[in-house]
Scaffold this motif. Structure first.
Motif, PDB file in Angstrom:
ATOM      1  N   SER A  43       0.830  -1.205   0.000  1.00  0.00           N
ATOM      2  CA  SER A  43       0.000   0.000   0.000  1.00  0.00           C
ATOM      3  C   SER A  43       0.859   1.248   0.000  1.00  0.00           C
ATOM      4  O   SER A  43       0.590   2.205  -0.739  1.00  0.00           O
ATOM      5  CB  SER A  43      -0.917  -0.004   1.229  1.00  0.00           C
ATOM      6  OG  SER A  43      -1.663  -1.201   1.290  1.00  0.00           O
ATOM      7  N   LEU A  44       1.884   1.234   0.833  1.00  0.00           N
ATOM      8  CA  LEU A  44       2.790   2.378   0.864  1.00  0.00           C
ATOM      9  C   LEU A  44       3.477   2.563  -0.481  1.00  0.00           C
ATOM     10  O   LEU A  44       3.670   3.691  -0.943  1.00  0.00           O
ATOM     11  CB  LEU A  44       3.838   2.178   1.964  1.00  0.00           C
ATOM     12  CG  LEU A  44       4.932   3.239   2.047  1.00  0.00           C
ATOM     13  CD1 LEU A  44       4.350   4.571   2.503  1.00  0.00           C
ATOM     14  CD2 LEU A  44       6.037   2.802   2.999  1.00  0.00           C
ATOM     15  N   ALA A  45       3.823   1.449  -1.125  1.00  0.00           N
ATOM     16  CA  ALA A  45       4.540   1.513  -2.396  1.00  0.00           C
ATOM     17  C   ALA A  45       3.738   2.261  -3.458  1.00  0.00           C
ATOM     18  O   ALA A  45       4.268   3.138  -4.142  1.00  0.00           O
ATOM     19  CB  ALA A  45       4.890   0.108  -2.875  1.00  0.00           C
ATOM     20  N   ILE A  46       2.439   1.937  -3.603  1.00  0.00           N
ATOM     21  CA  ILE A  46       1.664   2.596  -4.658  1.00  0.00           C
ATOM     22  C   ILE A  46       1.422   4.067  -4.324  1.00  0.00           C
ATOM     23  O   ILE A  46       1.345   4.915  -5.216  1.00  0.00           O
ATOM     24  CB  ILE A  46       0.329   1.877  -4.942  1.00  0.00           C
ATOM     25  CG1 ILE A  46      -0.563   1.868  -3.700  1.00  0.00           C
ATOM     26  CG2 ILE A  46       0.569   0.476  -5.438  1.00  0.00           C
ATOM     27  CD1 ILE A  46      -1.965   1.346  -3.983  1.00  0.00           C
ATOM     28  N   ILE A  47       1.319   4.390  -3.030  1.00  0.00           N
ATOM     29  CA  ILE A  47       1.120   5.789  -2.644  1.00  0.00           C
ATOM     30  C   ILE A  47       2.370   6.607  -2.946  1.00  0.00           C
ATOM     31  O   ILE A  47       2.300   7.715  -3.500  1.00  0.00           O
ATOM     32  CB  ILE A  47       0.751   5.881  -1.149  1.00  0.00           C
ATOM     33  CG1 ILE A  47      -0.642   5.279  -0.906  1.00  0.00           C
ATOM     34  CG2 ILE A  47       0.787   7.329  -0.678  1.00  0.00           C
ATOM     35  CD1 ILE A  47      -1.019   5.171   0.551  1.00  0.00           C
ATOM     36  N   VAL A  48       3.531   6.056  -2.596  1.00  0.00           N
ATOM     37  CA  VAL A  48       4.783   6.779  -2.825  1.00  0.00           C
ATOM     38  C   VAL A  48       5.147   6.777  -4.305  1.00  0.00           C
ATOM     39  O   VAL A  48       5.569   7.795  -4.861  1.00  0.00           O
ATOM     40  CB  VAL A  48       5.916   6.162  -1.985  1.00  0.00           C
ATOM     41  CG1 VAL A  48       7.251   6.841  -2.305  1.00  0.00           C
ATOM     42  CG2 VAL A  48       5.609   6.299  -0.504  1.00  0.00           C
ATOM     43  N   LEU A 145       0.914   3.682   8.744  1.00  0.00           N
ATOM     44  CA  LEU A 145       1.984   3.876   9.715  1.00  0.00           C
ATOM     45  C   LEU A 145       1.523   3.578  11.135  1.00  0.00           C
ATOM     46  O   LEU A 145       2.288   3.048  11.951  1.00  0.00           O
ATOM     47  CB  LEU A 145       2.513   5.302   9.608  1.00  0.00           C
ATOM     48  CG  LEU A 145       3.948   5.550  10.058  1.00  0.00           C
ATOM     49  CD1 LEU A 145       4.901   4.543   9.412  1.00  0.00           C
ATOM     50  CD2 LEU A 145       4.372   6.958   9.703  1.00  0.00           C
ATOM     51  N   SER A 146       0.281   3.918  11.475  1.00  0.00           N
ATOM     52  CA  SER A 146      -0.196   3.652  12.827  1.00  0.00           C
ATOM     53  C   SER A 146      -0.432   2.156  13.046  1.00  0.00           C
ATOM     54  O   SER A 146      -0.211   1.646  14.147  1.00  0.00           O
ATOM     55  CB  SER A 146      -1.483   4.441  13.102  1.00  0.00           C
ATOM     56  OG  SER A 146      -2.471   4.157  12.138  1.00  0.00           O
ATOM     57  N   ASN A 158      12.039  -1.527  15.271  1.00  0.00           N
ATOM     58  CA  ASN A 158      13.133  -0.916  14.518  1.00  0.00           C
ATOM     59  C   ASN A 158      13.338  -1.611  13.181  1.00  0.00           C
ATOM     60  O   ASN A 158      13.571  -0.972  12.152  1.00  0.00           O
ATOM     61  CB  ASN A 158      14.430  -0.968  15.334  1.00  0.00           C
ATOM     62  CG  ASN A 158      14.385  -0.075  16.560  1.00  0.00           C
ATOM     63  OD1 ASN A 158      13.684   0.936  16.567  1.00  0.00           O
ATOM     64  ND2 ASN A 158      15.108  -0.449  17.599  1.00  0.00           N
ATOM     65  N   VAL A 159      13.236  -2.956  13.194  1.00  0.00           N
ATOM     66  CA  VAL A 159      13.374  -3.712  11.951  1.00  0.00           C
ATOM     67  C   VAL A 159      12.244  -3.359  10.988  1.00  0.00           C
ATOM     68  O   VAL A 159      12.459  -3.150   9.789  1.00  0.00           O
ATOM     69  CB  VAL A 159      13.391  -5.225  12.238  1.00  0.00           C
ATOM     70  CG1 VAL A 159      13.449  -6.016  10.938  1.00  0.00           C
ATOM     71  CG2 VAL A 159      14.565  -5.587  13.137  1.00  0.00           C
ATOM     72  N   ALA A 160      11.017  -3.296  11.532  1.00  0.00           N
ATOM     73  CA  ALA A 160       9.852  -2.990  10.695  1.00  0.00           C
ATOM     74  C   ALA A 160       9.966  -1.594  10.095  1.00  0.00           C
ATOM     75  O   ALA A 160       9.676  -1.384   8.910  1.00  0.00           O
ATOM     76  CB  ALA A 160       8.565  -3.111  11.518  1.00  0.00           C
ATOM     77  N   PHE A 161      10.399  -0.632  10.905  1.00  0.00           N
ATOM     78  CA  PHE A 161      10.578   0.722  10.390  1.00  0.00           C
ATOM     79  C   PHE A 161      11.670   0.765   9.331  1.00  0.00           C
ATOM     80  O   PHE A 161      11.600   1.535   8.378  1.00  0.00           O
ATOM     81  CB  PHE A 161      10.915   1.691  11.528  1.00  0.00           C
ATOM     82  CG  PHE A 161       9.714   2.318  12.164  1.00  0.00           C
ATOM     83  CD1 PHE A 161       8.848   3.092  11.423  1.00  0.00           C
ATOM     84  CD2 PHE A 161       9.440   2.136  13.512  1.00  0.00           C
ATOM     85  CE1 PHE A 161       7.733   3.680  11.995  1.00  0.00           C
ATOM     86  CE2 PHE A 161       8.331   2.712  14.105  1.00  0.00           C
ATOM     87  CZ  PHE A 161       7.475   3.484  13.348  1.00  0.00           C
ATOM     88  N   ALA A 437      -0.404   7.602  17.907  1.00  0.00           N
ATOM     89  CA  ALA A 437       0.258   7.103  16.697  1.00  0.00           C
ATOM     90  C   ALA A 437      -0.405   7.620  15.430  1.00  0.00           C
ATOM     91  O   ALA A 437       0.266   8.011  14.475  1.00  0.00           O
ATOM     92  CB  ALA A 437       0.263   5.576  16.703  1.00  0.00           C
ATOM     93  N   GLY A 438      -1.749   7.633  15.404  1.00  0.00           N
ATOM     94  CA  GLY A 438      -2.446   8.085  14.203  1.00  0.00           C
ATOM     95  C   GLY A 438      -2.194   9.550  13.905  1.00  0.00           C
ATOM     96  O   GLY A 438      -1.885   9.928  12.781  1.00  0.00           O
ATOM     97  N   VAL A 439      -2.315  10.398  14.935  1.00  0.00           N
ATOM     98  CA  VAL A 439      -2.095  11.832  14.760  1.00  0.00           C
ATOM     99  C   VAL A 439      -0.629  12.098  14.414  1.00  0.00           C
ATOM    100  O   VAL A 439      -0.302  12.928  13.556  1.00  0.00           O
ATOM    101  CB  VAL A 439      -2.496  12.596  16.035  1.00  0.00           C
ATOM    102  CG1 VAL A 439      -2.135  14.064  15.915  1.00  0.00           C
ATOM    103  CG2 VAL A 439      -3.982  12.426  16.294  1.00  0.00           C
ATOM    104  N   GLY A 440       0.285  11.375  15.073  1.00  0.00           N
ATOM    105  CA  GLY A 440       1.710  11.573  14.822  1.00  0.00           C
ATOM    106  C   GLY A 440       2.107  11.196  13.409  1.00  0.00           C
ATOM    107  O   GLY A 440       2.845  11.931  12.739  1.00  0.00           O
TER     108      GLY A 440
END
Length: 642
Positions: A43-48, A145-146, A158-161, A437-440
């Motif tokens: 999902s992140l890939a297509i957005i970016v 992200l949240s 840390n690994v996931a990030f 987390a959501g707001v951040g």
């Protein structure tokens, strides 16, 4: 406490946290978590990718729609503007109504927008699709992200990030490769159609493996006034930055009309200037309104109280500045490669491949280095590398130099992106309470998207200004008699080469085309060099601001004396070397900037007209001396006295 929810100290209900976040501190990632990470990465890939895949296709879109460089800026900036404006709202709504629900709704809207863009027949239709895409991305991105933050804890986070950051960075630079392939061998429309199957796969995966989580806040009501203020304010500033190229920065250059509204040249101030001032005022009103809303006990759209956390405050500031340089540079260089260098779309896309490979290599390494030295120093190092690469591009880019001269520079640039992008996101989010987390995540993505939108607008304005100024100067100095085509060439330069350089445009010049081509390519080259140089300035400012981010490494005070004497001292000495090296690099960059200012008349004229205080700092190396003095004092105080 049940397996699905528990109540925090404020009486607010957090659902799903135990089911998704509980795991051993050993850092092992469970198989289901890997599937969740895969879905989120897709999902992140297509957005970016959508922010960069279009970049290589822009010259072809410009020809098909007969639009100017300024219009191309709207295609990229409008998506980022809508994306950034609504992120804050949807970040909170995803906390309230469920991350999974909002995530899937956002991906669905993103697919709809991609379909509209793929079938668009003109600029207006494409901009409608870009608005819908931006709205869908604003819904899905903070949820992505949240969900990541609440799914992983301890060392595995840390690994996931690190994987998340690698995906974001690689997607950003692989986008031009995919866009080039589709534009060359299929159609630029597939730059949008490709989102459909990937988005559908993400929807199916989310339905199967992601469990719903929500943070129920009984005080929350949708902040419609805040949403209107920030959206209209940002749109006003962006409109002014982009349209000032056409209608004037200070005084009107030509009449503006849209619908029943018009702005004549008799007005003392240009419409873009009034728009920028209005936008800044609205953003000030938004800030005041949100603070008052929070004091009344109502949940604000943006929680300004989070700015009390230094990592969050300075991290967001750094993200905004760096995004202005990163996205704007890729936008301009792609146009240069296809226009001046005559590369096909696929070859232009492949030029960015060394950068993509470098991001893949250095993003995981960044996580390991951050564990050893702390993410702050990795972020600063990465941005210094980016700045060095961008300043090097500004000197190497020319009509005569071959494209492969850029390859090693792009490797360095990719290394900088890989080191910085994941760690700065991790620093921003891990410095605030996990309930936010959501707001951040919404705030983090908001400033990144807004920064990229404004970066493209500012750097695009510099490109168009250089095309006009340098092109007209070369045209006036030319000994070739262009006849009636002289006015055509002048108009094309002033409009940012509206309609592109197609066969009919070339044929109209006849035997004089080589001379006209030299003028156009010379102006484009100078504009591209300036664009890279400006991007380097933005990233350098980001490197400086990253030094304000606190070091989140664990304190050693409670460790046994033996451990304290054996472990922290080598780390301290190493960090001292890193700090001094970074300071010297920044000092060298500032001196190089002043040197360019001294020798570049266009640079001096621009700063004199629009930013004379900065011109004073650049003149006679005053800024470099200030940085040297202040930096030396800070280093002595931090590393010696303390």
């Amino acid at each position: 406490m049940s397996g699905k929810s528990h109540v925090n100290e404020s009486g607010q209900n957090w659902e799903g946290s135990v089911a998704q976040a509980t795991q051993a501190e050993s850092g092992k990632i469970q198989p289901k978590q890997l599937l969740i990470l895969l879905v989120l990465s897709l999902s992140l890939a297509i957005i970016v990718i959508d922010a960069t895949i279009v970049i290589v296709a822009l010259p072809q879109i410009q020809k098909d729609f007969s639009i100017s460089l300024k219009d191309l800026e709207w295609i990229t900036s409008l998506y980022a503007l809508i994306f950034g404006s609504f992120l804050l709202s949807w970040g909170k709504l995803s906390d309230e109504f469920g991350r999974k629900l909002i995530f899937m709704a956002g991906i669905s809207a993103f697919i709809v927008g991609s379909i509209i863009d793929g079938f668009s027949l003109n600029l207006s239709q494409m901009l409608v699709g870009r608005v819908i895409q931006g709205f869908g991305a604003a819904m899905a991105s903070p949820s992505t992200l949240s969900i990541l933050t609440t799914t992983f804890t301890g060392k595995s986070r840390n690994v996931a990030f690190g994987i998340w950051g690698a995906t974001a960075g690689a997607a950003a630079v692989l986008g031009p490769v995919l866009g080039g392939y589709f534009t060359t061998y299929v159609s630029w429309r597939w730059a949008f159609f490709i989102n459909i199957p990937i988005g559908m796969a993400a929807l199916v995966g989310a339905a199967l493996v992601i469990r719903e989580t929500r943070f129920k806040d009984p005080k929350y009501t949708t902040d419609y006034p805040g949403l209107v203020l920030i959206t209209v304010g940002l749109a006003s500033v962006l409109f002014g930055l982009i349209e000032a190229q056409t209608y004037g920065w200070l005084v009107p250059n030509q009449e503006f009309s849209a619908g029943g509204f018009s702005w004549s040249t008799s007005n003392p101030l240009s419409l873009p200037l009034v728009s920028i001032i209005t936008g800044i005022v609205l953003l000030g009103v938004f800030t005041s309104y949100e603070i008052r809303r929070a004091r009344k006990g109502r949940v604000p759209l943006f929680d300004f109280s989070l700015l009390k956390y230094k990592g969050f405050r300075y991290g967001l500031f750094t993200v905004a500045i760096v995004a202005m340089g990163e996205f704007g540079a890729v936008f301009i260089i792609s146009i240069f490669l296809q226009t001046v260098k005559g590369l096909s779309a696929i070859d232009a896309g492949l030029t960015f491949l060394p950068m993509a490979i470098s991001v893949f290599i250095f993003a995981p390494i960044a996580g390991l280095l951050a564990t050893r030295f702390g993410p702050k120093w990795i972020i600063t190092t990465g941005m210094v590398l980016e700045a060095v690469a961008l300043f090097s591009m500004s000197q190497i880019i020319s009509i005569s130099n071959p494209v492969y001269y850029l390859y090693p520079i792009l490797v360095v640039y990719g290394a900088g992106v890989g080191l910085a992008i994941s760690q700065i996101t991790s620093t921003v989010l891990m410095s605030i309470p996990w309930q936010k987390a959501g707001v951040g995540s919404g705030a983090n993505n908001t400033v990144r998207q807004i920064g990229s939108a404004f970066g493209i607008a500012v750097i695009g304005a510099i490109l168009v200004a250089q095309i006009s100024a340098v092109g007209q100067a070369d045209l006036a100095a030319s000994t070739v008699n262009f006849g009636p085509m002289a006015s055509v060439l002048k108009a094309a330069l002033n409009s940012g080469l509206s309609g592109g350089i197609d066969k009919s445009f070339i044929t109209a010049f006849g035997v004089n085309w080589p001379a006209a081509r030299d003028i156009i390519f010379g102006a484009l080259t100078q504009g591209t060099r300036w664009a890279a140089f400006t991007a380097g300035i933005f990233v350098t400012l980001g490197a400086l601001s990253s030094l304000l981010i606190p070091d989140p490494r664990p304190k050693q005070a409670k460790v046994a004396p033996k451990a304290v004497t054996e472990v922290p001292q080598p780390v301290g000495r190493t960090l001292g070397v890193i700090v001094i090296s970074q300071f010297l690099a920044i000092l060298g960059l500032s001196a190089a900037l002043s040197s360019e200012y001294q020798s570049n008349q266009f640079m001096r004229q621009w700063f004199t007209s629009y930013a004379w205080p900065l011109g004073l700092l650049l003149g006679n190396y005053l800024g470099a001396m200030v940085i040297g003095i202040v930096g030396t004092i800070l280093i002595l105080w931090r590393l010696v006295i303390r």
